[in-house]
Scaffold this motif. Structure first.
Motif, PDB file in Angstrom:
ATOM      1  N   THR A 185       6.297   9.165  -6.020  1.00  0.00           N
ATOM      2  CA  THR A 185       5.090   8.337  -6.169  1.00  0.00           C
ATOM      3  C   THR A 185       5.121   7.576  -7.492  1.00  0.00           C
ATOM      4  O   THR A 185       5.967   7.822  -8.339  1.00  0.00           O
ATOM      5  CB  THR A 185       3.811   9.205  -6.131  1.00  0.00           C
TER       6      THR A 185
ATOM      7  N   GLU B 208      -7.481   5.533 -11.173  1.00  0.00           N
ATOM      8  CA  GLU B 208      -6.777   4.876 -10.068  1.00  0.00           C
ATOM      9  C   GLU B 208      -5.533   5.633  -9.632  1.00  0.00           C
ATOM     10  O   GLU B 208      -5.264   5.780  -8.444  1.00  0.00           O
ATOM     11  CB  GLU B 208      -6.339   3.491 -10.517  1.00  0.00           C
TER      12      GLU B 208
ATOM     13  N   GLU C 162      -4.985   7.432  -6.046  1.00  0.00           N
ATOM     14  CA  GLU C 162      -3.820   7.114  -5.212  1.00  0.00           C
ATOM     15  C   GLU C 162      -3.061   8.391  -4.819  1.00  0.00           C
ATOM     16  O   GLU C 162      -2.665   8.565  -3.667  1.00  0.00           O
ATOM     17  CB  GLU C 162      -2.908   6.173  -5.989  1.00  0.00           C
TER      18      GLU C 162
ATOM     19  N   ASP D 159       0.839  -1.200   0.000  1.00  0.00           N
ATOM     20  CA  ASP D 159       0.000   0.000   0.000  1.00  0.00           C
ATOM     21  C   ASP D 159       0.882   1.261   0.000  1.00  0.00           C
ATOM     22  O   ASP D 159       1.558   1.563   0.994  1.00  0.00           O
ATOM     23  CB  ASP D 159      -0.898  -0.021   1.249  1.00  0.00           C
TER      24      ASP D 159
ATOM     25  N   GLN E  20      -4.940  10.161  -2.111  1.00  0.00           N
ATOM     26  CA  GLN E  20      -4.807   9.471  -0.816  1.00  0.00           C
ATOM     27  C   GLN E  20      -3.436   9.733  -0.186  1.00  0.00           C
ATOM     28  O   GLN E  20      -3.330   9.956   1.016  1.00  0.00           O
ATOM     29  CB  GLN E  20      -4.989   7.964  -1.004  1.00  0.00           C
TER      30      GLN E  20
END
Ligand code: GDP
Length: 296
Positions: A191, A200, A204, A167, A207
């Motif tokens: 990232t 998606e 991400e 994760d 988040q």
């Protein structure tokens, strides 16, 4: 077209006009047209180019120039100023503060040069007396952590990442928390850029942003991106709301006009440009210096 060619073409257009004996409106118009064509061929957005042509025309206001004025100087200055305006977002990027943790998160597509730029930036701040480190939040691409580790080791920058945690939000949070505790001043979070403008990836990014609350988010754009730059940077801006842009691979075969258009599309300043693969190949971006160099 490479960047140097774009500069040469614009320069030639201005010089052809200012060197000729008759500096009349017709010659002025064809100079503006040639500059516009060169910019469009370099992938600068067509609307931006139209705006630039209009601005040069109205700044110089050829019809009202009296016989005594130095037309050449006025024309040269107008071209220079308008090119500066094209690459200048007129907004101030975030300035990290000494003695506190400044979290900087990188976003951008895979292959754009994110990991390389993260390391360059960490070294850049280290060299300026900040305690900098790197966090690898790319758990998607096999080898991403190894690549960051290698780069960081070479640059002598502390790093954090995980081979087992899948994760990216957890890894990012754990890395940032750890380095905050250790009183690092520049905590750079790399990232994943795996999907092409897919929901998606954006989810991400949001988040991770919520988890690490970056003081600055930087988008990395490859200079060769071309005309898609505008749509892509807008899409990133809508989800990740970056506050600065780094354009990479300005040493390559692209004139970078697409990436330059992203500045206008998102009203975001370019902070650095990548000028090669080596860790020192990065320059601070200053519009006037950049345009002076472009025009040689
Ligand atoms: P990421 O997938 O976005 O993390 O991209 P990487 O950092 O792995 O970079 C992809 C490739 O671009 C690597 O081969 C880098 O060495 C190269 N690269 C990154 N920045 C520059 C640059 O400014 N100039 C050149 N010539 N190559 C660069």
């Amino acid at each position: 077209m490479v960047l140097a060619d774009l500069g040469r073409r614009i320069n030639a257009a201005v010089h052809d006009l200012t060197r000729s004996n008759v500096v009349d409106e017709k010659a002025f118009d064809s100079m503006i047209k040639e500059i516009g064509n060169a910019l469009v061929e370099a992938d600068v957005n067509v609307k931006l180019v139209a705006g630039l042509r209009k601005s040069i025309r109205s700044t110089v206001n050829f019809k009202d120039l009296g016989p005594g004025v130095n037309k050449k100087r006025i024309i040269q200055k107008a071209v220079f100023d308008e090119l500066c305006r094209l690459v200048d977002s007129h907004s101030e990027p975030y300035k990290p503060k000494k003695g506190k943790p400044n979290v900087i998160m990188f976003v951008g597509l895979q292959g754009s040069g994110k990991t390389t730029t993260c390391t360059k930036l960490a070294r850049w701040y280290n060299a300026r007396g900040f305690k900098a480190c790197l966090v690898c939040a790319d758990t998607f691409r096999a080898g991403a952590f190894d690549q960051l580790k290698q780069n960081a080791t070479k640059a002598k920058v502390p790093y954090y990442g995980s081979y087992t945690e899948t994760d990216p939000v957890k890894v990012a949070k754990a890395g940032v928390d750890k380095f905050k505790k250790e009183r690092f001043e520049i905590i750079i979070v790399d990232t994943s850029g795996r999907h092409r403008q897919e929901t998606e990836l954006f989810a991400e990014m949001v988040q991770i942003q919520e988890a690490v609350r970056p003081d600055q988010t930087i988008m990395v754009l490859d200079a060769s991106i071309g005309q898609q730059a505008e749509a892509q940077s807008k899409a990133f801006k809508e989800s990740a709301d970056f506050g600065a842009i780094v354009i990479t691979k300005t040493d390559g075969n692209a004139a970078g006009g697409g990436a330059i258009s992203a500045v206008a599309a998102t009203k975001t300043p370019i902070v650095f440009i990548g000028t090669g693969e080596h860790i020192l190949d990065m320059e601070k971006f200053e519009p006037q210096r950049y345009i002076s160099k472009l025009l040689g």
